[in-house]
Design a protein around this motif. Structure first.
Motif, mmCIF file in Angstrom:
data_model
loop_
_atom_site.group_PDB
_atom_site.id
_atom_site.type_symbol
_atom_site.label_atom_id
_atom_site.label_comp_id
_atom_site.label_asym_id
_atom_site.label_seq_id
_atom_site.Cartn_x
_atom_site.Cartn_y
_atom_site.Cartn_z
ATOM 1 N N GLY A 199 -20.912 -26.202 21.077
ATOM 2 C CA GLY A 199 -20.884 -24.802 20.697
ATOM 3 C C GLY A 199 -21.194 -24.585 19.230
ATOM 4 N N LEU A 200 -20.595 -25.379 18.334
ATOM 5 C CA LEU A 200 -20.839 -25.236 16.899
ATOM 6 C C LEU A 200 -22.223 -25.747 16.522
ATOM 7 N N GLY A 201 -22.591 -26.895 17.071
ATOM 8 C CA GLY A 201 -23.882 -27.469 16.741
ATOM 9 C C GLY A 201 -25.048 -26.581 17.135
ATOM 10 N N ILE A 267 -25.389 -32.696 9.371
ATOM 11 C CA ILE A 267 -24.127 -32.000 9.643
ATOM 12 C C ILE A 267 -23.531 -32.648 10.882
ATOM 13 N N ASP A 268 -22.353 -33.234 10.718
ATOM 14 C CA ASP A 268 -21.726 -34.004 11.796
ATOM 15 C C ASP A 268 -20.594 -33.193 12.416
ATOM 16 N N PHE A 269 -20.849 -32.659 13.615
ATOM 17 C CA PHE A 269 -19.848 -31.871 14.318
ATOM 18 C C PHE A 269 -18.953 -32.737 15.205
ATOM 19 N N VAL A 270 -19.141 -34.046 15.164
ATOM 20 C CA VAL A 270 -18.254 -34.989 15.850
ATOM 21 C C VAL A 270 -17.326 -35.618 14.814
ATOM 22 N N ASN A 271 -17.931 -36.311 13.854
ATOM 23 C CA ASN A 271 -17.206 -36.906 12.730
ATOM 24 C C ASN A 271 -16.243 -37.995 13.175
ATOM 25 N N LYS A 274 -18.039 -43.918 14.030
ATOM 26 C CA LYS A 274 -19.376 -44.366 14.417
ATOM 27 C C LYS A 274 -20.448 -43.372 13.988
ATOM 28 N N THR A 275 -20.199 -42.073 14.187
ATOM 29 C CA THR A 275 -21.212 -41.094 13.768
ATOM 30 C C THR A 275 -21.362 -41.097 12.245
ATOM 31 N N PHE A 276 -20.260 -41.318 11.536
ATOM 32 C CA PHE A 276 -20.328 -41.395 10.076
ATOM 33 C C PHE A 276 -21.239 -42.550 9.657
ATOM 34 N N ALA A 277 -21.038 -43.711 10.261
ATOM 35 C CA ALA A 277 -21.851 -44.881 9.920
ATOM 36 C C ALA A 277 -23.317 -44.670 10.306
ATOM 37 N N ASN A 278 -23.540 -44.062 11.473
ATOM 38 C CA ASN A 278 -24.914 -43.803 11.904
ATOM 39 C C ASN A 278 -25.659 -42.926 10.897
ATOM 40 N N ILE A 279 -24.997 -41.862 10.458
ATOM 41 C CA ILE A 279 -25.644 -40.938 9.523
ATOM 42 C C ILE A 279 -25.886 -41.611 8.182
ATOM 43 N N GLN A 280 -24.899 -42.360 7.697
ATOM 44 C CA GLN A 280 -25.068 -43.035 6.415
ATOM 45 C C GLN A 280 -26.253 -44.000 6.443
ATOM 46 N N VAL A 291 -19.476 -33.364 6.727
ATOM 47 C CA VAL A 291 -18.600 -33.762 7.826
ATOM 48 C C VAL A 291 -17.778 -32.558 8.253
ATOM 49 N N VAL A 292 -17.830 -32.246 9.553
ATOM 50 C CA VAL A 292 -17.202 -31.036 10.083
ATOM 51 C C VAL A 292 -16.203 -31.362 11.182
ATOM 52 N N GLY A 293 -16.602 -32.202 12.139
ATOM 53 C CA GLY A 293 -15.784 -32.461 13.315
ATOM 54 C C GLY A 293 -14.473 -33.146 12.986
ATOM 55 N N LEU A 294 -13.590 -33.176 13.960
ATOM 56 C CA LEU A 294 -12.246 -33.734 13.768
ATOM 57 C C LEU A 294 -11.941 -34.826 14.777
ATOM 58 N N PHE A 295 -12.991 -35.565 15.193
ATOM 59 C CA PHE A 295 -12.768 -36.620 16.185
ATOM 60 C C PHE A 295 -11.787 -37.661 15.662
ATOM 61 N N GLY A 296 -11.939 -38.016 14.379
ATOM 62 C CA GLY A 296 -10.976 -38.931 13.769
ATOM 63 C C GLY A 296 -11.550 -40.309 13.500
#
Length: 372
Positions: A199-201, A267-271, A274-280, A291-296
């Motif tokens: 929805g946000l993405g 813009i990472d709506f999962v965060n 793994k998504t952090f490392a992928n984007i970096q 970083v937006v999402g709150l997956f943890g």
């Protein structure tokens, strides 16, 4: 009397109740709800928080002012029903169509007084996540400043979902905007990567096309092929299906095969970790990672190269009241279509919450009540 859906106990079914109408708070107002959107924050409230990484958790039950039972729902549009005593209603009056800005702070600091409650240190009084919100036929609002008129040409259901999902996406896009504008002077074309086109993405895809420099390439990545198809149908230029089981190196290689010039902004709506490392692994020199999402989870950054390559990582949450007014005007003026909306009666709140938790809601879900 009013009907409301309440969270009575964490991780238990929501309950429909009939209860007395709320009195307008002193200096505040009551809104007769027409639409209430459901956001993933509602799942977090129902679960009593989310994982922070390193064995730590955020708990709603530990927030000042939070008590059970609570009426969730922080994306609310409706009509002004009444005002409390000694109130200056500003530019709104009884009967006006409004959308509620739910991000209420302590109301005693300079940030709150100037419409920047998103900078307030608290205690926070968010409508829906902390105090009673919009899963009800009527909702109390502490001050008329949090009632924003729905612009002509903007439907009430779309206005409702802009209060959190749309505003957070807008804040994400405008946060990376200066970097993209700067880099576009030196790049043939800049690329924005949006991770998690839910929805946000999907709002971010649509808003990026109107906010970022013309020609900016918008690419979406996700592990769900169905969500990527919806993202493509809603205007993104290209998609990347990430494999849940793949390691970071493989995912980065697959992403760079699509984003051949690398990623200038993400813009990472999962965060997640793994998504952090992928984007970096995909971010170009001088790029920005929101970083937006709150997956943890947690993430690591190679500090020397991070400095040498002048990269940025920035946290993005909801926006301020001024941004919200800007967003409503932009969507109405440009007639930006909303992501797919599912409409449900208030009685289906519990079923929809379960579907959202399971990732089965395509786009956004809204509940309708008091429809005329």
């Amino acid at each position: 009397m009013r009907r409301s859906v309440k969270l009575v106990a964490f991780n238990e079914p929501l309950e429909m109740v009939e209860e007395p109408m709320p009195d307008p708070p002193a200096g505040g107002a009551v809104v007769k709800v027409v639409y209430a959107g459901m956001c993933h924050t509602d799942v977090h409230v129902w679960q009593d928080g989310f994982y922070l990484g390193e064995g730590k958790h955020f708990r709603y039950s530990e927030r000042p002012g939070f008590t059970l039972p609570i009426i969730m729902g922080h994306e609310t549009s409706g009509t002004v029903y009444s005002f409390g005593g000694d109130v200056d209603p500003g530019d709104v009056k009884v009967g006006d169509n409004v959308v509620v800005y739910p991000w209420v702070g302590c109301e005693n600091c300079q940030a709150c007084a100037t419409g920047n409650a998103n900078y307030c240190k608290g205690p926070l009084k968010y409508i829906g996540p902390v105090v009673d919100g919009g899963y009800s036929e009527y909702v109390s609002v502490p001050h008329p400043r949090y009632l924003v008129k729905v612009p002509e040409g903007l439907s009430m259901d779309v206005a409702a979902v802009l209060a959190c999902g749309g505003l957070t996406a807008y804040n994400g896009v405008t946060t990376v905007q200066p970097t993209v504008e700067k880099l576009s002077k030196f790049r043939e074309r800049c690329t924005l990567l949006i991770v998690g086109p839910g929805g946000l993405g999907l709002w971010a895809v649509k808003l990026a096309k109107h906010v970022l420099p013309q020609g900016t390439r918008v690419v979406c990545a996700d592990v769900d092929a169905a969500k990527l198809k919806i993202a493509k149908d809603n205007g993104c230029d290209d998609i990347i299906l990430w494999d849940r089981e793949a390691d970071v190196a493989t995912t980065v290689a697959a992403t760079r095969a699509v984003c051949t010039d690398g990623v200038d902004a993400a813009i990472d709506f999962v965060n997640s970790s793994k998504t952090f490392a992928n984007i970096q692994g995909c971010l170009e020199k001088c790029g920005i990672h929101a970083v937006v999402g709150l997956f943890g989870g947690g993430g690591t950054i190679p500090l020397p190269t991070f400095a040498l390559q002048q990269k940025q990582v920035v946290g993005v949450h909801v926006g301020g009241l001024h941004q919200f007014r800007e967003l409503l005007d932009l969507v109405a003026r440009k007639q930006i279509p909303a992501p797919p909306l599912e409409h449900h009666p208030l009685e289906h709140t519990w079923d929809v919450l379960q579907a959202l938790q399971a990732g089965k809601v395509e786009g956004r879900a809204v509940f309708h009540m008091n429809k005329t």
